[in-house]
Design an enzyme around this catalytic site. Structure first.
Site, short mmCIF file in Angstrom:
data_model
loop_
_atom_site.label_atom_id
_atom_site.label_comp_id
_atom_site.label_asym_id
_atom_site.label_seq_id
_atom_site.Cartn_x
_atom_site.Cartn_y
_atom_site.Cartn_z
N LYS A 131 -20.43 30.62 12.14
CA LYS A 131 -19.24 29.83 11.85
C LYS A 131 -19.57 28.35 11.75
O LYS A 131 -18.84 27.58 11.12
CB LYS A 131 -18.19 30.06 12.94
CG LYS A 131 -17.67 31.49 13.00
CD LYS A 131 -16.65 31.66 14.12
CE LYS A 131 -16.17 33.10 14.21
NZ LYS A 131 -15.20 33.28 15.31
N ARG A 132 -20.70 27.97 12.35
CA ARG A 132 -21.09 26.56 12.30
C ARG A 132 -21.55 26.16 10.90
O ARG A 132 -21.67 24.97 10.60
CB ARG A 132 -22.21 26.29 13.31
CG ARG A 132 -21.79 26.51 14.76
CD ARG A 132 -22.90 26.11 15.72
NE ARG A 132 -22.54 26.39 17.11
CZ ARG A 132 -22.81 27.54 17.72
NH1 ARG A 132 -23.43 28.50 17.06
NH2 ARG A 132 -22.48 27.71 18.97
#
Length: 556
Positions: free
Chosen positions: A303-304
């Site tokens: 998700k980063r």
């Protein structure tokens, strides 16, 4: 779907499922050939009392929907539609401390945008709701009471400080931290005394040895002796909310979920969940764990990374069909992997027995090609093309506010002609409002110096081109205009064909490169083409280029 087929499927299940709800390996080996297993796997839909396929996508609204989640939702949706079942969206919002404002609504919005809307959901409702776990707390409390009464669960009064010490000591010894099950040995009177005192507590499920193997629809036979490697898991937290392990089995049971298709990271937890099903006397659903979706180098999607969130793709002009296509193309479960498949084709070609255990390597560098093909399909479909026209009209107004000289460039027929001429050449609709295509919406400017560098016959060439545009009219095809331009070039005194094309392209678009001159004339139409060519007639052929070499021919 015939009732005779359902009876056949039930017969297979009855002969291979133990009274506790677990598959019998010996019976499976004896009764089922691989062909029969494939048959039941791809057709198994009699695991609920009604014989209905019901699958669920159950994300946590602690973040927005990303590609990994979309892929899980997509496989569940396709499975449901393949076998005439229902696709349920359930939001697991029991971790109240990590909820992201707006994420719950955004998840459902993105499923709608992607074209895989749930049949039942928090927004749509349904007969087996509510579909937010935070609204089902009484059901979890009732269920855990049954587990406590049957001694399958117990109250744990260990403090966070003690648990932290256990963790540090395990790490010091080089061991995996685990709870030591201390409170499972408390006597009944000790428990009642602490409860009467209002002592903070959680409720833990008692893990027992003797886990039975289960047949995963993708990974085959599995068995994890969780009691040997884990401490008893928390099922009700101190705040009264359930953990995933309890809430998901309670909800799957009461929502009559027949098949659980989820990420392979949950495979090792399934034995734990099956112990809970057995403790409650419930029939478990069929489990299928999907292999991970990874980057093309095999690294885990994070998700980063930022760019894996579905809203980013939507804002970037990616078509939902392209996103669904690429996420299934890189995986397995389909009879072929050609580019350009529609959702209906994905459903038709889906074969769950073809899902492999290998990770799905996602190469997002190929996304523009997927989008180009699906954009072409949209342009060729009249209804979808109308949506593109409205979208592009808005983008043109936003990009060229105050610069448009002729509102006709916003007319539907004009934009439709542009789209059909450029289909197959552009990957994203937004490309048509880039500087490369600005000439379609705004009249370009050029200098007489640029013209002089190409030819001294500009007015003559303009006269010939104007005549060509008048003769061909609105109905001319690109090939016809091309043929006319070749004839035109032969009528010049000494200008090469290449320079004639460069001159006309400069006059029509202000560009040195771009689509063919014939396509430009076709897109602009005869009236606008003539209007732009008339600028060249302002040049005095007899005195040109000496007297006018620095004159600018603007956007009038």
């Amino acid at each position: 779907m015939s009732w005779s087929w359902l009876r056949t499927c039930r017969c297979y299940l009855k002969r291979t499922v133990t009274p506790g709800g677990f598959l019998n390996p010996a019976a499976v080996t004896k009764l089922w050939t691989k062909r029969q297993l494939d048959f039941v796997f791809s057709r198994q839909c009699a695991t609920t009392s009604e014989g209905e396929v019901r699958v669920r996508f159950a994300p946590s609204p602690t973040g927005f929907l990303h590609l990994g989640g979309l892929r899980t939702a997509l496989y569940n949706y396709i499975f449901a539609k393949k076998y005439g079942g229902s696709f349920v969206l359930r939001l697991e919002d029991t971790d109240q401390s990590r909820l992201v404002p707006g994420a719950a609504k955004a998840i459902e919005d993105m499923l709608e945008w992607a074209g895989i809307p749930p049949d039942e959901s928090p927004v749509r409702g349904g007969p087996l709701g509510p579909y937010l776990q935070s609204e089902r707390l009484d059901l979890y409390r009732q269920t855990v009471s049954l587990l406590v009464e049957s001694s399958h669960a117990y109250h744990c009064f260990c403090t966070p400080q003690r648990l932290e010490l256990l963790k540090k000591e395990a790490l010091r010894r080089g061991e995996t931290p685990r709870y030591d099950n201390r409170c499972r040995h408390l006597r009944s009177e000790q428990v009642q005394e602490k409860l009467a005192q209002g002592a903070p507590h959680v409720i833990r499920f008692r893990l027992e040895e003797g886990v039975e193997p289960f047949q995963d629809l993708i990974f085959g036979w599995n068995r994890h002796e969780v009691a040997q490697v884990e401490g008893d898991p928390v099922v009700i937290k101190a705040d009264g909310f359930p953990t995933y392990h309890l809430a998901n089995i309670v909800d799957d049971h009461y929502m009559r979920i027949s098949h659980v298709l989820r990420g392979s990271e949950w495979l090792i937890s399934t034995s734990k969940h099956l112990l809970m099903y057995r403790a409650l006397g419930w029939q478990p659903p069929a489990f299928g764990h999907l292999p991970l979706l990874t980057n093309k180098d095999g690294s885990k999607l994070s998700k980063r990374q930022g760019d894996i969130f579905i809203q980013n793709f939507q804002r970037g002009g990616v078509l939902p069909e392209a996103l669904l296509d690429i996420t299934t193309n890189c995986g397995s479960g389909f009879s072929n992997s050609r580019v350009g498949r529609t959702l209906d084709e994905l459903i038709s070609e889906f074969n769950p027995s073809k899902i492999t255990t290998h990770s799905a390597l996602l190469d997002l560098e190929k996304l523009p090609e997927f989008n180009r093909i699906h954009l072409q399909h949209h342009i060729e479909d009249e209804r979808q093309c109308n949506f593109l026209i409205k979208d592009l009209q808005g983008q043109i107004r936003q990009a060229y506010t105050g610069e448009i000289q002729d509102e006709d460039v916003l007319h539907e027929d004009y934009i439709r002609r542009v789209l059909h001429l450029r289909k197959g050449h552009i990957s994203y609709l937004r490309e048509l409002v880039s500087p490369t295509y600005a000439y379609l919406w705004v009249r370009p400017s050029f200098s007489s110096q640029q013209v002089a560098a190409l030819t001294a016959e500009a007015p003559h060439i303009a006269t010939l081109a104007i005549k060509l545009a008048e003769e061909r009219g609105e109905v001319a095809a690109v090939d016809e205009i091309n043929q006319g331009l070749k004839i035109l070039a032969k009528q010049t005194k000494g200008t090469k064909y290449r320079d004639v094309m460069k001159l006309l392209r400069l006059t029509l678009s202000g560009l040195q490169q771009g689509p063919s001159t014939a396509e430009m004339m076709m897109a602009l139409g005869p009236a606008e083409t003539i209007h732009r060519l008339q600028k060249l007639l302002l040049l005095d052929e007899t005195n040109y280029p000496a007297q006018n070499s620095h004159k600018d021919f603007g956007r009038g």
